[in-house]
Write an enzyme that holds these catalytic residues in place. Structure first.
Site, PDB file in Angstrom:
ATOM      1  N   HIS A 153       9.367  16.814  42.292  1.00  0.00           N
ATOM      2  CA  HIS A 153       9.356  17.852  41.226  1.00  0.00           C
ATOM      3  C   HIS A 153       9.443  17.820  39.985  1.00  0.00           C
ATOM      4  CE1 HIS A 153       8.646  21.074  44.402  1.00  0.00           C
ATOM      5  NE2 HIS A 153       9.146  20.144  45.304  1.00  0.00           N
ATOM      6  N   ASP A 361       9.438  17.947  31.294  1.00  0.00           N
ATOM      7  CA  ASP A 361       9.623  18.882  32.371  1.00  0.00           C
ATOM      8  C   ASP A 361       8.602  18.463  33.434  1.00  0.00           C
ATOM      9  OD1 ASP A 361      10.590  20.951  33.945  1.00  0.00           O
ATOM     10  OD2 ASP A 361      10.582  22.220  32.225  1.00  0.00           O
TER      11      ASP A 361
HETATM   12  P1  ADQ Z   1      13.265  23.833  37.297  1.00  0.00           P
HETATM   13  O1  ADQ Z   1      13.969  22.792  36.424  1.00  0.00           O
HETATM   14  O2  ADQ Z   1      14.520  24.705  37.868  1.00  0.00           O
HETATM   15  O3  ADQ Z   1      12.595  23.441  38.404  1.00  0.00           O
HETATM   16  P2  ADQ Z   1      11.229  25.846  36.237  1.00  0.00           P
HETATM   17  O4  ADQ Z   1       9.971  25.298  36.831  1.00  0.00           O
HETATM   18  O5  ADQ Z   1      11.146  26.325  35.209  1.00  0.00           O
HETATM   19  O6  ADQ Z   1      12.527  24.582  36.390  1.00  0.00           O
HETATM   20  O7  ADQ Z   1      11.734  27.079  37.304  1.00  0.00           O
HETATM   21  C1  ADQ Z   1      12.723  27.699  37.066  1.00  0.00           C
HETATM   22  C2  ADQ Z   1      12.828  28.748  37.862  1.00  0.00           C
HETATM   23  O8  ADQ Z   1      14.194  29.688  37.830  1.00  0.00           O
HETATM   24  C3  ADQ Z   1      11.979  29.926  37.522  1.00  0.00           C
HETATM   25  O9  ADQ Z   1      11.258  30.396  38.660  1.00  0.00           O
HETATM   26  C4  ADQ Z   1      12.510  31.018  36.842  1.00  0.00           C
HETATM   27  O10 ADQ Z   1      12.258  32.297  36.848  1.00  0.00           O
HETATM   28  C5  ADQ Z   1      14.109  30.909  37.142  1.00  0.00           C
HETATM   29  N1  ADQ Z   1      15.005  31.129  36.402  1.00  0.00           N
HETATM   30  C6  ADQ Z   1      15.207  30.535  35.365  1.00  0.00           C
HETATM   31  N2  ADQ Z   1      16.212  31.100  34.373  1.00  0.00           N
HETATM   32  C7  ADQ Z   1      16.588  32.377  35.304  1.00  0.00           C
HETATM   33  C8  ADQ Z   1      17.471  33.200  35.000  1.00  0.00           C
HETATM   34  N3  ADQ Z   1      18.147  33.386  33.723  1.00  0.00           N
HETATM   35  N4  ADQ Z   1      17.411  34.208  35.940  1.00  0.00           N
HETATM   36  C9  ADQ Z   1      16.743  34.080  37.054  1.00  0.00           C
HETATM   37  N5  ADQ Z   1      15.764  33.280  37.318  1.00  0.00           N
HETATM   38  C10 ADQ Z   1      15.664  32.233  36.536  1.00  0.00           C
HETATM   39  C11 ADQ Z   1      12.117  22.003  38.995  1.00  0.00           C
HETATM   40  C12 ADQ Z   1      11.497  21.274  37.977  1.00  0.00           C
HETATM   41  C13 ADQ Z   1      10.282  21.953  37.294  1.00  0.00           C
HETATM   42  C14 ADQ Z   1       9.304  22.305  38.312  1.00  0.00           C
HETATM   43  C15 ADQ Z   1      10.211  23.036  39.491  1.00  0.00           C
HETATM   44  C16 ADQ Z   1       9.282  23.401  40.700  1.00  0.00           C
HETATM   45  O11 ADQ Z   1      12.740  20.745  37.053  1.00  0.00           O
HETATM   46  O12 ADQ Z   1       9.668  21.065  36.270  1.00  0.00           O
HETATM   47  O13 ADQ Z   1       8.399  23.270  37.633  1.00  0.00           O
HETATM   48  O14 ADQ Z   1      11.195  22.454  39.941  1.00  0.00           O
HETATM   49  O15 ADQ Z   1       8.303  22.369  41.064  1.00  0.00           O
END
Ligand code: ADQ
Length: 468
Positions: A153, A361
């Site tokens: 991921h 990312d």
């Molecule tokens: P993450 O690094 O966690 O995931 P991301 O893909 O941006 O990053 O997903 C974050 C999730 O958490 C989103 O669904 C977002 O809505 C939620 N989130 C963030 N802040 C929040 C808050 N304050 N309240 C509630 N929800 C919140 C890892 C990898 C990424 C990859 C994903 C999926 O680092 O690059 O996209 O896995 O493979």
């Protein structure tokens, strides 16, 4: 379809508050049967291998506790202090300790031992993410012949950076225990190929099969999506509408810029604040006409680099607000907590600009959520880091170099001035892809690769669509 065994560090069956990935995996497990296996998040004095079976929203889960040393060395150590920074190109933050590497190997052996009796001959096994790179090999060592896939991921780092990890080649070698390895983007896949060719003498054929020391593994670039239709619906729902109204009322006519990220150094929050500060300095006429709302719940508090980023950001937000705030206006609202997804949907919709500027990312789902939450008649503008995996799929966003405060400042100015026609044009192209390559598309595409029949010469059949 075969039963699915999903293995990941943490188990979040049911979905709901957990987001698209959990929803999609849970749906697949419900449809075809299977088990989601992983760490319970709990710590015991001594590892026992006792499995806690549960059913959550129709999904069978099996979790195991870890002992404190495993959590320290495997989770806080190798996963969060070695692999996470290294794979996000931060070798300045990566810690290389033999005890971490040893703990990682031990925890993966323990996971393999524990899950082994749960796997039946026809099952398809799908291992998720960097916590569990060697798990496939550990299962093979214990005689498992099933199809086993691995999905990463996070980014795959460039060869020269990966080369700084003392046991890089041995770790990569374990990946040949899998049948298929999935990456979000072609860029991460290419970096993997570069490493195995140059450092391990591997060869790669046109269908994406890599061969090394008599073993082969198929590679796919298969970008994860969100549960798009559900998110669009949520953005039109009651909670989102109430949130939208509340946020808009608090802005008294000002434009909202929103950032939503886990509090992590890979997300570029410090650089984002500096870019915004630059904008305020370069465009004094815009002061008091916009607000940056940064939502960033703390994560991985046990790791020192995360404690540091927290205090750096608090200092920076305080400094910018102190320098620019007026009696009736504060330029940055910095909120350190998580919100339910339907509340976030309302916040995204209220924002004229979505600021998604990670330094690196794997994909970044916030970019896709922001697009899905927009009002089609008056969509906002997505400013997106070109170093997020999502940029490969979203060229219609305003792509920026997140390290450049000037580029961030220019992009903010451009987004604020963008005509409705241009906003609609860019948004339409993005939402089409967000809808088409949603999280179910991702899951089915990867599964199709994993279940495809690979003949002895590496030819892949039964694969009727491209996933790149
Ligand atoms: P993450 O690094 O966690 O995931 P991301 O893909 O941006 O990053 O997903 C974050 C999730 O958490 C989103 O669904 C977002 O809505 C939620 N989130 C963030 N802040 C929040 C808050 N304050 N309240 C509630 N929800 C919140 C890892 C990898 C990424 C990859 C994903 C999926 O680092 O690059 O996209 O896995 O493979």
């Amino acid at each position: 379809m075969s039963r699915l065994i999903v293995i990941s560090n943490r188990v979040s069956a049911g979905g709901g508050a957990q987001g698209g990935l959990a929803v999609a995996l849970s749906a697949a497990l419900r449809a075809n049967g299977g088990i989601w296996f992983g760490w319970s998040g709990e710590v015991t004095d001594h590892f026992t291998g006792h499995i806690n079976f549960q059913r959550t929203d129709g999904v069978a889960t099996a979790t195991v506790d870890l002992e404190e040393q495993d959590v320290e060395e495997y989770y806080n150590g190798y996963a969060n202090r070695t692999l996470w920074p290294l794979f996000h190109y931060r070798i300045d933050l990566a810690e290389y300790e033999r005890s971490f590497a040893g703990g990682y190997e031990r925890a993966n052996q323990r996971f393999a031992e524990t899950v082994l009796p749960l796997i039946e001959p026809e099952d398809v096994v799908w291992v998720q993410d960097y916590h569990m790179i060697p798990l496939g090999r550990e299962l093979r060592n214990r005689g498992i012949k099933n199809r086993i896939g691995f999905f990463l991921h996070i980014p795959w780092p460039p060869r020269r950076l990966l080369g700084t990890l003392p046991e890089a080649a041995a770790l990569v070698e374990t990946l040949f225990g899998y049948d298929v390895i999935g990456f979000h983007t072609q860029e991460w896949l290419d970096s993997f190929v570069d490493f195995v060719k140059a450092e391990m003498g591997a060869t790669v054929d046109e269908s994406g099969v890599v061969r090394c020391n008599g073993r082969s593994v198929r590679l796919v670039a298969c970008p994860i999506g969100i549960d798009a239709s559900a998110f669009e619906e949520m953005a039109r729902g009651l909670t989102a509408r109430r949130t939208y109204e509340k946020v808009r009322a608090s802005l008294v006519g000002r434009a909202l810029i929103v950032g939503v990220d886990r509090l992590d150094y890979s997300k570029g929050l410090e650089e984002r604040f500096l870019g915004y500060e630059r904008f305020l300095e370069e465009h004094p006429e815009e002061r008091n006409s916009l607000v940056l709302l940064q939502i960033a719940p703390p994560s991985r508090g046990a790791v020192e680099s995360y404690q540091r980023i927290r205090s750096t950001l608090e200092g920076l937000a305080g400094r910018i607000n102190g320098a620019h705030a007026e009696l009736d206006w504060v330029p940055i609202r910095y909120v350190n907590q998580g919100y339910p997804r339907d509340v976030l949907a309302g916040v995204y919709r209220a924002a004229k600009i979505g600021l998604v500027t990670p330094l690196r990312d794997g994909m970044n789902l916030v970019a896709k959520e922001y697009v899905a939450a927009q009002d089609p008649d008056d969509p906002g503008v997505l400013i997106l880091s070109r170093f997020a995996g999502a940029a490969e799929q979203m060229p219609e966003a305003l792509l920026v170099n997140p390290y450049s405060a000037e580029e961030l400042s220019d992009a903010l100015q451009r987004a604020l001035r963008m005509s409705l026609t241009e906003r609609k044009m860019r948004w339409s192209a993005m939402i089409e892809d967000v809808r088409q390559r949603d999280v179910m598309w991702w899951l089915e595409s990867f599964r199709e690769c994993l279940e495809a029949d690979v003949s002895a010469d590496g030819t892949v059949t039964e694969l009727n669509r491209s996933v790149a």
